[in-house]
Scaffold this active site. Sequence first.
Site, short mmCIF file in Angstrom:
data_model
loop_
_atom_site.label_atom_id
_atom_site.label_comp_id
_atom_site.label_asym_id
_atom_site.label_seq_id
_atom_site.Cartn_x
_atom_site.Cartn_y
_atom_site.Cartn_z
N ALA A 1 46.84 139.50 27.27
CA ALA A 1 46.81 138.04 27.12
C ALA A 1 47.66 137.57 25.95
O ALA A 1 47.15 136.94 25.01
CB ALA A 1 45.36 137.55 26.97
N ASP B 1 44.48 155.84 27.44
CA ASP B 1 45.15 154.82 26.64
C ASP B 1 44.57 154.73 25.24
O ASP B 1 43.45 155.16 24.96
CB ASP B 1 45.07 153.45 27.33
N ASP C 1 45.50 139.09 22.54
CA ASP C 1 44.17 139.68 22.45
C ASP C 1 44.24 141.17 22.13
O ASP C 1 43.21 141.79 21.83
CB ASP C 1 43.41 139.49 23.76
N ASP D 1 35.72 158.98 36.94
CA ASP D 1 36.90 159.17 36.11
C ASP D 1 36.54 159.32 34.63
O ASP D 1 37.17 160.09 33.90
CB ASP D 1 37.87 158.00 36.29
N GLY D 2 35.51 158.60 34.18
CA GLY D 2 35.11 158.69 32.78
C GLY D 2 34.65 160.09 32.41
O GLY D 2 34.96 160.59 31.31
N THR E 1 46.95 153.14 35.60
CA THR E 1 46.13 152.53 36.65
C THR E 1 44.75 152.14 36.14
O THR E 1 43.85 151.86 36.93
CB THR E 1 45.98 153.50 37.85
N ALA E 2 44.58 152.11 34.82
CA ALA E 2 43.30 151.72 34.22
C ALA E 2 43.44 150.32 33.60
O ALA E 2 43.90 149.39 34.26
CB ALA E 2 42.86 152.77 33.20
#
Length: 300
Positions: free
Chosen positions: A214, A150, A179, A75-76, A190-191
């Site tokens: 977080a 993202d 965070d 995917d990358g 989905t990542a």
Amino acid sequence: MKTGNQFKTVALVGRSNTPGIAEPLATLADSIATLGFEVVFEGDTAREIGIAGYPALTPAEIGARADVAIVLGGDGTMLGIGRQLAPYRTPLIGINHGRLGFITDIAASDMQALVPVMLAGKFEREERSLLEARIVRDGEPIYHALAFNDVVVNRSGFSGMVELRASVDGRYMYNQRSDGLIVATPTGSTAYALSSAGPILHPQLAGVVLVPIAPHALSNRPIVLPDDSKIAIQIVGGRDVNVNFDMQSFTSLELNDTIEVRRSKHTVPFLHPIGYSYYTTLRKKLHWNEHASNEDDKAS
């Protein structure tokens, strides 16, 4: 479904630093050339595998010359070349030679059977959206980037929580201690966003999702926004704050810097084999329904 031969020049892109990738790429190139297509290679791929006899091009040259790009990798690899080819609207075919393979949906073992059929014009096409982002300091933009998955604003590994001020379309949303904060496309849902308890967005959904990482307050929950939203994230507190665009990092953020994110005007066409199902991908990659089942993807 699209039919009819609409491709003449095919670009091949491979995952870097991957043992065993040279042979399948060379075999694929030869088989495509035998069918009468012009084959070109992405330059770094050609140099790394040592292939000769095919033109080695930059991504910009591929965008100007190739009718379709076939990506053999994970995917990358698909994300990286997708960002670079987005301005040219070059369609992508993804062959999985990585681990997860959410967006490289063709198994390497199936490529010799499926790729010729797709190059002959039998495929399903979808458009994937991107984000464009800029960092604004003292009222002036200092950095621009595209993101397929993202944009992530987060603390470094050795610092404490960051405080971020988020607004949407010029309207204040909240200050958040956490965070970090993820702005994800449907593809990116989905990542990292998924691992931070964000929702899965279907790739054809016109939306983006904001996902806290977080958060200090459990009431800070993910929120899905219209995909024409203009999102601004200001660094209010914390130190060593980073921003990542598909994990490509900018590490020199300062207090009061603002990261502005919106949908890009560019989309990336993905080509899939006939019968492709996003739900099959989710089921396989997320290990849903692992008990034996005779169910298929046909509506009941």
